[in-house]
Every structure is written in C-alpha cells, then in structure tokens.
Design an enzyme around this catalytic site. Sequence first.
Site, short mmCIF file in Angstrom:
data_model
loop_
_atom_site.label_atom_id
_atom_site.label_comp_id
_atom_site.label_asym_id
_atom_site.label_seq_id
_atom_site.Cartn_x
_atom_site.Cartn_y
_atom_site.Cartn_z
N SER A 153 -8.33 66.73 11.86
CA SER A 153 -9.25 65.90 12.63
C SER A 153 -8.46 64.77 13.32
O SER A 153 -7.50 65.05 14.03
CB SER A 153 -10.36 65.38 11.72
OG SER A 153 -11.40 64.78 12.46
N ASP A 251 -17.64 73.41 16.40
CA ASP A 251 -17.04 72.07 16.36
C ASP A 251 -17.11 71.47 17.75
O ASP A 251 -16.66 72.11 18.71
CB ASP A 251 -15.59 72.17 15.89
CG ASP A 251 -14.89 70.82 15.73
OD1 ASP A 251 -15.52 69.78 16.01
OD2 ASP A 251 -13.72 70.81 15.33
N HIS A 281 -16.66 71.81 11.86
CA HIS A 281 -15.62 70.79 11.71
C HIS A 281 -15.52 70.34 10.24
O HIS A 281 -16.51 70.18 9.54
CB HIS A 281 -15.97 69.57 12.58
CG HIS A 281 -14.92 68.51 12.58
ND1 HIS A 281 -13.88 68.50 13.48
CD2 HIS A 281 -14.73 67.44 11.79
CE1 HIS A 281 -13.11 67.46 13.25
NE2 HIS A 281 -13.60 66.79 12.21
#
Length: 309
Positions: A153, A251, A281
Amino acid sequence: MPLNPIFNKLLETDFDSMYSLSIEQFREYYEKSWDDFKGDVIDVGTVINRTIKTAKRDTPIRIYNPKTKGIHPAFIWIHGGGFIFGSMEVYDSICRKITNKVNCTVVSIDYGLSPEHKFPDPGEECYSVIKWVYDNAAELNIQPDKIAVGGDSVGGTLTAAVTQMARERKEFSITYHVLINTMFDLLGITKPLSRVENAKGYRLETHAIEGWYVPKYLNDLSEAKNPLASPLLAESFKDLPDACIITCEYDPLRDEGEHYAKNLSEAGADVCLKRYDGIIHGFFNMQRTVEEARDALDLVCTKLNEALH
C-alpha cells in the site's frame, strides 16, 4: 471475475464509522484488526530491535537475520497503513517468512506516521534508513550491492519515492523493488478508472483516500503533483530498478499500479506484474485466510531470490 466470497463478512464492517474515531482510537483498531488474518510467527536466525538517528528523527527498525552464517543480501520493508496507521508489528510474520524463504537480512522500518509526520518526512526517513544500512553493511553482514526495497500500500508509495531519490542522489543503488497494492497517484490526477469502478464497497474507498488519508499526509494538496508524493507523475522512469508489482481487481488503486508497471517496463526495467482477480486491497497481509495472499508472498520471494542471489 466475481468478488471472492471469503471477503463477504469483512465487508459487512461499517468502515465509514471508523473515520469518526480519534486518530489514536483508529490506530488501535487498525493494529488489532489484523490479528485474525496475518500469518503465524516463525523462527528466524535472530531478531534485533534498534533505534537509529535518521534525517528526521530517531527511527525504530527491526533487523531479521537468517539462520545461515555469512554475508547476506538485504531487503528493506516499508509497511502500509495509509501513512496514518501501521507498524513493524503488523507485518512481523511476513518479514520473518521473507527472511527464511529468500535467505536474506530483512530490515523493517517504523517510520513516523501522519499527521504528526507529513510529506516529505516519511520518505526522507526511509531513505535515511536505507543509506544507514548501506553505510553499515560490514557491521550488519550485508552485501551493499544487493539491497532491495519493498512495501505494501503506501509502503509501496514510499518505496517508489526512495528509488527515485536514490537514482537522483547517487549515494547507493537499489537492486530491486517490490510494490504491492500501491498508491502511485495520491489524488488520482491521471484519472485511474479503478478509482471509479471500485470507489465504494471494497474496504478501501476512493472518498477516504482523497478526502481523509491524503490530506492528513500532505501539507497542502498541491504537493500531490510532486513525484516524491505521487511517483506515477515522475518525468522519467529510466534507470529505476527492476520490479515486482502486485495489483488486485477490486482495489481503487489497481489501475495506477498497472500504469506504473507499464511506464517502468517501457523505460527498460524488467517488471513482473500480477493482478489477483476477485481480491481486495490489503489482502497481502491476510496470509492465514486468503490463498492468494500466500501465492503473492511466494511470488515476491521468488523474484527477490532471482534478483538478490
């Protein structure tokens, strides 16, 4: 393909209500929220907690050494958490697995979180840690010419930033980088379609990215145009290291990751890009519950082995 039903119960959570919590309450929730998902803690050679003086503050790091003797390559890990959450603890089990599977030293960074530590400080802090590893390679039994960096991320965002910094400053070289479900364009300036298609309902939502996380990281929204904040906006992708880039279908950050992979590849880097369909995600740290997470970790370890050995 359809959303993997393994996420159905998780997605019943009222994530929007979390934004009414204080930062400290939200951070506590975030840390605990991974307990049922992250993998088992396995033994490595040694685990050493240290604090080093970096460009911005005294930075806690954790050094995982493999069981084998000798000098090893290194992998620097930068955790995720929207710049606001996360810690070395959340990804401890992943760092241990990489240490054993790649037979390398792993250094995990507890960089300063926003809004207390805003752009560009976290990137500069991570850069300083990598330089410290490079400068102290002999003491750490690390090969200074075999250093890779990676993150999940926003850990990937900071990874991409430090590779650009390393290219420009020429103080050390980065052999390889790993970018998982990464935010490359903080305010979606390049209009990624996935920020519309996956805007709501898949845990990380576009309104939260652009209206909550990013404003707490930046001093001013105009900084989103800076390539060290939004690496996809770099003028050039030449002379950046080879990469493993992982995206997933549901995502909002999917398309900017694949756009970054395309730019890197066209600039001459060897890029391994894999999209996990039916996945959301944050899946990478769901090692205990999601088969694709284990597959992604195996892929990362395979590519690191190829690059570092």
